[in-house]
Design a protein around this motif. Structure first.
Motif, PDB file in Angstrom:
ATOM      1  N   GLU A 155       9.937  -3.310   1.415  1.00  0.00           N
ATOM      2  CA  GLU A 155       9.848  -4.422   0.470  1.00  0.00           C
ATOM      3  C   GLU A 155       8.867  -4.113  -0.646  1.00  0.00           C
ATOM      4  N   LEU A 156       7.725  -3.526  -0.295  1.00  0.00           N
ATOM      5  CA  LEU A 156       6.702  -3.227  -1.291  1.00  0.00           C
ATOM      6  C   LEU A 156       7.243  -2.299  -2.374  1.00  0.00           C
ATOM      7  N   ALA A 157       8.124  -1.364  -1.983  1.00  0.00           N
ATOM      8  CA  ALA A 157       8.689  -0.409  -2.943  1.00  0.00           C
ATOM      9  C   ALA A 157       9.990  -0.893  -3.567  1.00  0.00           C
ATOM     10  N   GLY A 158      10.464  -2.056  -3.148  1.00  0.00           N
ATOM     11  CA  GLY A 158      11.710  -2.573  -3.687  1.00  0.00           C
ATOM     12  C   GLY A 158      12.934  -1.795  -3.249  1.00  0.00           C
ATOM     13  N   ILE A 159      12.873  -1.196  -2.058  1.00  0.00           N
ATOM     14  CA  ILE A 159      14.003  -0.404  -1.563  1.00  0.00           C
ATOM     15  C   ILE A 159      14.917  -1.313  -0.753  1.00  0.00           C
ATOM     16  N   ASP A 160      16.159  -1.450  -1.190  1.00  0.00           N
ATOM     17  CA  ASP A 160      17.133  -2.256  -0.466  1.00  0.00           C
ATOM     18  C   ASP A 160      18.490  -1.561  -0.521  1.00  0.00           C
ATOM     19  N   ARG A 161      19.540  -2.267  -0.145  1.00  0.00           N
ATOM     20  CA  ARG A 161      20.850  -1.625  -0.062  1.00  0.00           C
ATOM     21  C   ARG A 161      21.395  -1.224  -1.434  1.00  0.00           C
ATOM     22  N   HIS A 162      20.809  -1.737  -2.502  1.00  0.00           N
ATOM     23  CA  HIS A 162      21.264  -1.377  -3.844  1.00  0.00           C
ATOM     24  C   HIS A 162      20.510  -0.176  -4.410  1.00  0.00           C
ATOM     25  N   HIS A 187       3.413   5.182  -3.681  1.00  0.00           N
ATOM     26  CA  HIS A 187       2.977   3.914  -3.092  1.00  0.00           C
ATOM     27  C   HIS A 187       1.837   4.032  -2.083  1.00  0.00           C
ATOM     28  N   VAL A 188       1.796   5.092  -1.290  1.00  0.00           N
ATOM     29  CA  VAL A 188       0.783   5.180  -0.235  1.00  0.00           C
ATOM     30  C   VAL A 188      -0.568   5.529  -0.860  1.00  0.00           C
ATOM     31  N   PRO A 189      -1.601   4.743  -0.574  1.00  0.00           N
ATOM     32  CA  PRO A 189      -2.930   5.082  -1.120  1.00  0.00           C
ATOM     33  C   PRO A 189      -3.378   6.450  -0.609  1.00  0.00           C
ATOM     34  N   LEU A 190      -3.706   7.352  -1.528  1.00  0.00           N
ATOM     35  CA  LEU A 190      -4.095   8.694  -1.131  1.00  0.00           C
ATOM     36  C   LEU A 190      -5.579   8.739  -0.782  1.00  0.00           C
ATOM     37  N   PRO A 191      -5.969   9.632   0.121  1.00  0.00           N
ATOM     38  CA  PRO A 191      -7.381   9.728   0.485  1.00  0.00           C
ATOM     39  C   PRO A 191      -8.236  10.139  -0.706  1.00  0.00           C
TER      40      PRO A 191
END
Length: 557
Positions: free
Chosen positions: A156-163, A197-201
């Motif tokens: 959801e955070l990345a807006g990834i869905d079936r479209h 998206h993932v916070p990097l160290p």
């Protein structure tokens, strides 16, 4: 002229020297091998401050060098969520849940190490993660770092869905009926998500991760390695550790080639190389420190998820073949141009190639560089080499390309049986990891673990190289036993061969004057009958002392 006494003397254990020679004792002084010989002669050099180690029945070898490892990422997972040593879905979920409960303020749950073999089709689902971490995004790379397991919050955070369309260099696993993402991201879909998206160290965390990894590797007898995925952030951490002496290993950094860019990135790579070499300069007298003189190019994916690049299509699961030949991440013409230019600028090129089409593309690129620039001494190498077309076996030696082997993969195990062989079929399956064929053709061999994809323990990897059997299941049938390596050849690959790849003329040998990189094992691998092809329990041996540049960096209690 007065000579200072040695700092360290090891006696009682056999020391394996080059050219089939042996000694029973050696001495270390000022970071270098000072003497090799028999116990009495070497002990005569001792002074009151000399540390003495007597190890009857042991074996002294040059320090192992891992030619393909991901130390910062492995160290980070060790400090967060480390699934590599667990077995099965339930064990994974228990560990993830425990970490989430213990770290309620962490905005992201990050780690990795899950194995594809423990999930149907190699693809875990988001619902399992949703049940234990519903409120925070979860992102977990799999063990081979070619895919990621995510929960619904992360999607959801990345807006990834079936479209959402699949990226050109990856795939979003989807429900065959609804088209909804199921919770597994393959290849470029995982990498882009991680980068975006993932916070990097931060630097402090990367430094802690490298130090945690270094401690683990030293305990296994490893004194140097080639990091096969160096980002600007991990390079900065390595440089900081090298500058203040906390980096006790000698590390070659393979700077990551961005496959979404072209030849213009070479200018950036040159700048990064010069900065890194300036940091190394103060310690150049021993050749230790951090050396970012290599570029790593990922040319394809892996066979298990059908992204390894093949000359002929994958099997479709119904007894025939489809039209999927995997993914070549870089167009062959651009790959050749890149290797030509990198070679011209003095870079060594480290190529990942799993499928036979990827191997051919990688070899063609090196051939183009040799034609354009001459032979040189770049010591280009190809890692993994899982599937090589018979016509290309001889080309590695002809082009003086080093085969960078990950020996632990060459055995029967669930992932091989359930995912790999069904995808490539029995005929191609019989051509996997052709170690003996490469050796017979005169190919230079090096070895690396690809840790944390598999164990970093060189002794476990060496056992697989010479038996083609899982050290944890020695009763299993060997995997293509005709491709076994002799013990001498395997040991040379993990010491002198990897040192050669790393342009390290001071390592891989116990000769007087060489940098004192060595490992003392608790038993002699060359004892009569110990390393026969049908009985070679090398993995039962342990490192009891590791010395890097003359410094004791590990001593078993």
């Amino acid at each position: 002229m007065r000579t200072d006494p040695p700092d360290l003397i090891i006696t009682g254990a056999r020391a394996r020297l080059s050219a089939g020679r042996w000694a029973s004792a050696l001495a270390v002084r000022h970071g270098r091998i000072a003497a090799v010989g028999d116990d009495a002669d070497v002990l005569a050099l001792a002074g009151p401050g000399t540390e003495r180690v007597h190890a009857p029945g042991g074996l002294v070898l040059p320090g192992f060098q891992d030619a393909h490892v991901h130390a910062p990422f492995a160290g980070r997972d060790l400090l967060r969520i480390w699934l590599n040593d667990l077995v099965g879905r339930e064990a994974y979920l228990a560990a993830i849940s425990a970490y989430a409960r213990a770290n309620p303020d962490e905005p992201w749950i990050v780690g990795g190490g899950w194995a594809m073999a423990h999930f149907p089709g190699g693809t875990p689902r988001k619902e399992d993660l949703d049940a234990i971490v519903p409120d925070r995004p979860v992102f977990l790379f799999n063990r081979d770092v070619h895919g990621a397991w995510v929960n619904s919050r992360a999607l959801e955070l990345a807006g990834i869905d079936r479209h959402t369309p699949d990226p050109a260099d990856g795939r979003i696993e989807r429900d065959p009926v609804t088209g909804e993402p199921t919770g597994t991201l393959h290849e470029g879909a995982a990498y882009t998500y991680n980068d975006t998206h993932v916070p990097l160290p931060g630097q402090a965390e990367w430094e802690a991760a490298i130090l945690r990894a270094q401690s683990h590797l030293h305990a296994l007898g490893i004194t140097g390695w080639q990091d096969a995925w160096v980002t600007p952030a991990t390079q900065q951490a390595y440089e900081s550790l090298a500058a203040d002496g906390r980096l006790t290993a000698r590390v070659v950094g393979a700077l990551w080639w961005d496959r979404h860019r072209g030849l213009e990135q070479i200018a950036d790579l040159l700048t990064r190389r010069e900065r890194g070499l300036a940091v190394t300069a103060p310690r150049a007298h021993l050749g230790s420190g951090f050396h970012p003189a290599t570029v790593k190019i990922m040319t394809d994916g892996v066979l298990e998820n059908h992204t390894g690049a093949l000359l002929e299509p994958y099997c479709d699961g119904c007894g025939g073949h489809g039209d999927n030949r995997g993914l070549a991440y870089i167009d062959p013409e651009l790959l050749a141009a890149a290797v030509v230019e990198l070679d011209r600028h003095g870079f060594q090129v480290h190529q990942h190639a799993i499928g036979d089409r990827a191997v051919r593309n990688a070899l063609d690129a090196v051939a183009a560089a040799r034609a354009a620039n001459g032979a040189g001494d770049r010591r280009h190498h190809i890692a993994h080499l899982q599937l090589i077309h018979p016509d290309d076996i001889k080309r590695l030696a002809e082009l003086d390309v080093v085969a960078n082997l990950q020996a632990f993969w060459a055995m029967n195990e669930p992932q091989m049986d359930d995912l790999t062989v069904p995808g490539i079929g029995p005929e191609r399956a019989r051509r996997q990891y052709p170690f003996a064929d490469l050796l017979a053709r005169g190919t230079r061999l090096a070895m690396g673990s690809d840790w944390a994809v598999t164990t970093a323990d060189p002794l476990k990897q060496l056992e697989v190289a010479i038996t083609r059997t899982d050290p944890g299941n020695r009763g299993n049938a060997p995997f293509l036993p005709e491709q076994r390596l002799p013990l001498d050849a395997a040991l040379d690959a993990f010491t002198a061969g990897s040192a050669y790849v790393n342009h390290d003329g001071q390592a891989g040998d116990l000769a007087v004057g060489c940098r004192a990189d060595l490992v003392l094992l608790d038993r002699d691998l060359f004892a009569p009958g110990f390393a026969a092809p049908d009985r070679a329990p090398l993995a039962d041996a342990k490192a009891v002392l590791t010395v890097a540049a003359g410094q004791v960096v590990y001593h078993a209690e």
